[in-house]
Design a protein around this motif. Structure first.
Motif, PDB file in Angstrom:
ATOM      1  N   LEU A  14       4.227   8.530   9.116  1.00 36.18           N
ATOM      2  CA  LEU A  14       5.077   7.447   8.627  1.00 36.18           C
ATOM      3  C   LEU A  14       6.052   8.016   7.609  1.00 36.18           C
ATOM      4  N   ILE A  17       0.942   4.584  -2.476  1.00 35.13           N
ATOM      5  CA  ILE A  17       0.928   5.986  -2.013  1.00 35.13           C
ATOM      6  C   ILE A  17       2.068   6.757  -2.678  1.00 35.13           C
ATOM      7  N   PHE A  74       3.798  10.646   5.395  1.00 32.91           N
ATOM      8  CA  PHE A  74       2.344  10.859   5.352  1.00 32.91           C
ATOM      9  C   PHE A  74       1.732  10.411   6.685  1.00 32.91           C
ATOM     10  N   ARG A  75       0.549  10.969   6.979  1.00 32.98           N
ATOM     11  CA  ARG A  75      -0.085  10.655   8.255  1.00 32.98           C
ATOM     12  C   ARG A  75      -0.605   9.213   8.272  1.00 32.98           C
ATOM     13  N   ASP A  76      -0.399   8.552   9.412  1.00 36.25           N
ATOM     14  CA  ASP A  76      -0.921   7.197   9.603  1.00 36.25           C
ATOM     15  C   ASP A  76      -2.455   7.253   9.657  1.00 36.25           C
ATOM     16  N   VAL A  77      -3.123   6.318   8.982  1.00 37.25           N
ATOM     17  CA  VAL A  77      -4.599   6.301   8.976  1.00 37.25           C
ATOM     18  C   VAL A  77      -5.183   5.931  10.335  1.00 37.25           C
ATOM     19  N   ALA A  78      -4.398   5.287  11.173  1.00 37.60           N
ATOM     20  CA  ALA A  78      -4.878   4.876  12.507  1.00 37.60           C
ATOM     21  C   ALA A  78      -3.911   5.433  13.556  1.00 37.60           C
ATOM     22  N   ILE A 113       0.839  -1.201   0.000  1.00 32.64           N
ATOM     23  CA  ILE A 113       0.000   0.000   0.000  1.00 32.64           C
ATOM     24  C   ILE A 113       0.877   1.256   0.000  1.00 32.64           C
ATOM     25  N   PHE A 114       2.055   1.177   0.603  1.00 31.85           N
ATOM     26  CA  PHE A 114       2.927   2.364   0.635  1.00 31.85           C
ATOM     27  C   PHE A 114       3.500   2.648  -0.758  1.00 31.85           C
ATOM     28  N   HIS A 150       7.909   5.121  12.137  1.00 24.74           N
ATOM     29  CA  HIS A 150       6.788   5.825  12.760  1.00 24.74           C
ATOM     30  C   HIS A 150       7.342   6.998  13.571  1.00 24.74           C
ATOM     31  N   ASN A 181       9.128  -1.235  13.202  1.00 22.52           N
ATOM     32  CA  ASN A 181       8.726  -2.605  13.512  1.00 22.52           C
ATOM     33  C   ASN A 181       9.293  -3.561  12.466  1.00 22.52           C
ATOM     34  N   HIS A 232       9.520   1.357   6.947  1.00 20.75           N
ATOM     35  CA  HIS A 232       8.960   2.642   7.345  1.00 20.75           C
ATOM     36  C   HIS A 232       9.285   2.927   8.793  1.00 20.75           C
ATOM     37  N   GLY A 270       5.573  -6.649  15.114  1.00 25.97           N
ATOM     38  CA  GLY A 270       4.263  -6.103  14.772  1.00 25.97           C
ATOM     39  C   GLY A 270       4.207  -5.448  13.406  1.00 25.97           C
ATOM     40  N   GLN A 271       5.142  -5.801  12.512  1.00 24.00           N
ATOM     41  CA  GLN A 271       5.130  -5.198  11.175  1.00 24.00           C
ATOM     42  C   GLN A 271       3.965  -5.749  10.360  1.00 24.00           C
ATOM     43  N   THR A 272       3.201  -4.839   9.753  1.00 20.91           N
ATOM     44  CA  THR A 272       2.052  -5.257   8.938  1.00 20.91           C
ATOM     45  C   THR A 272       2.175  -4.831   7.482  1.00 20.91           C
ATOM     46  N   VAL A 273       3.005  -3.830   7.215  1.00 23.69           N
ATOM     47  CA  VAL A 273       3.229  -3.386   5.832  1.00 23.69           C
ATOM     48  C   VAL A 273       4.702  -3.632   5.511  1.00 23.69           C
TER      49      VAL A 273
HETATM   50  P1  AMP Z   1       3.575  -1.441  10.880  1.00 16.82           P
HETATM   51  O1  AMP Z   1       2.628  -2.164  11.789  1.00 16.82           O
HETATM   52  O2  AMP Z   1       4.821  -0.967  11.561  1.00 16.82           O
HETATM   53  O3  AMP Z   1       3.858  -2.227   9.613  1.00 16.82           O
HETATM   54  O4  AMP Z   1       2.830  -0.092  10.475  1.00 16.82           O
HETATM   55  C1  AMP Z   1       1.975   0.012   9.401  1.00 16.82           C
HETATM   56  C2  AMP Z   1       1.176   1.261   9.625  1.00 16.82           C
HETATM   57  O5  AMP Z   1       0.600   1.649   8.392  1.00 16.82           O
HETATM   58  C3  AMP Z   1       0.031   1.118  10.623  1.00 16.82           C
HETATM   59  O6  AMP Z   1       0.220   2.027  11.709  1.00 16.82           O
HETATM   60  C4  AMP Z   1      -1.212   1.459   9.794  1.00 16.82           C
HETATM   61  O7  AMP Z   1      -2.170   2.187  10.516  1.00 16.82           O
HETATM   62  C5  AMP Z   1      -0.615   2.274   8.662  1.00 16.82           C
HETATM   63  N1  AMP Z   1      -1.355   2.275   7.407  1.00 16.82           N
HETATM   64  C6  AMP Z   1      -1.880   1.194   6.748  1.00 16.82           C
HETATM   65  N2  AMP Z   1      -2.454   1.580   5.599  1.00 16.82           N
HETATM   66  C7  AMP Z   1      -2.275   2.937   5.521  1.00 16.82           C
HETATM   67  C8  AMP Z   1      -2.647   3.927   4.573  1.00 16.82           C
HETATM   68  N3  AMP Z   1      -3.322   3.607   3.448  1.00 16.82           N
HETATM   69  N4  AMP Z   1      -2.325   5.219   4.818  1.00 16.82           N
HETATM   70  C9  AMP Z   1      -1.665   5.535   5.951  1.00 16.82           C
HETATM   71  N5  AMP Z   1      -1.271   4.659   6.876  1.00 16.82           N
HETATM   72  C10 AMP Z   1      -1.586   3.364   6.679  1.00 16.82           C
END
Ligand code: AMP
Length: 117
Positions: free
Chosen positions: A41, A10, A29-33, A6-7, A103, A88, A101, A94-97
């Motif tokens: 981020l 962006i 860019f600003r984190d969505v959550a 997704i990054f 934070h 992360n 990146h 806890g890495q999800t993307v």
């Molecule tokens: P991480 O868990 O370290 O991989 O962080 C991934 C971050 O990306 C999380 O804090 C999400 O809220 C953020 N995130 C996911 N999708 C988007 C998006 N489309 N725009 C901005 N932030 C996002």
């Protein structure tokens, strides 16, 4: 790789984001959550999946990533009050993307962090 995250979308302006910083190497860019009043981020434009994939040749890029965040903190006026930088890595981190990146969290006292606070 970045093209599949997704990054990457962006960075290529294929999906919207609230972009607050950009130079030749890094986008912010600003984190969505958001997890704090300020949660931005910072992402290198080079595709790098995790911290484990960084090479010695990319040490300079890591410096640019950190300096982008500190520049932003000064620009926005909260550098002296302070902030937290988090990166992360993989499951336990806890890495999800899976595009590298950083934070940047700020805007309030952040307290302790981690599984054993
Ligand atoms: P991480 O868990 O370290 O991989 O962080 C991934 C971050 O990306 C999380 O804090 C999400 O809220 C953020 N995130 C996911 N999708 C988007 C998006 N489309 N725009 C901005 N932030 C996002």
């Amino acid at each position: 790789m970045q093209d599949d995250t997704i990054f990457g979308k962006i960075i290529r302006r294929e999906i919207p984001a609230d972009i607050v910083f950009e130079d030749d190497d890094v986008i912010g860019f600003r984190d969505v959550a958001p997890q704090a009043p300020v949660h931005v981020l910072f992402v290198p434009k080079t595709p790098i999946a995790t911290l484990n994939d960084l090479t010695g040749a990319q040490a300079g890029l890591m410096g640019k990533l950190v300096l982008a965040a500190t520049h932003y903190a000064r620009r926005e006026g909260f550098a002296a009050d302070g902030y937290r930088i988090v990166m992360n890595c993989n499951r336990d981190g806890g890495q999800t993307v899976f595009q590298l990146h950083l934070h940047l969290l700020a805007g309030a006292p952040l307290g302790h962090f981690g599984a054993r606070g």
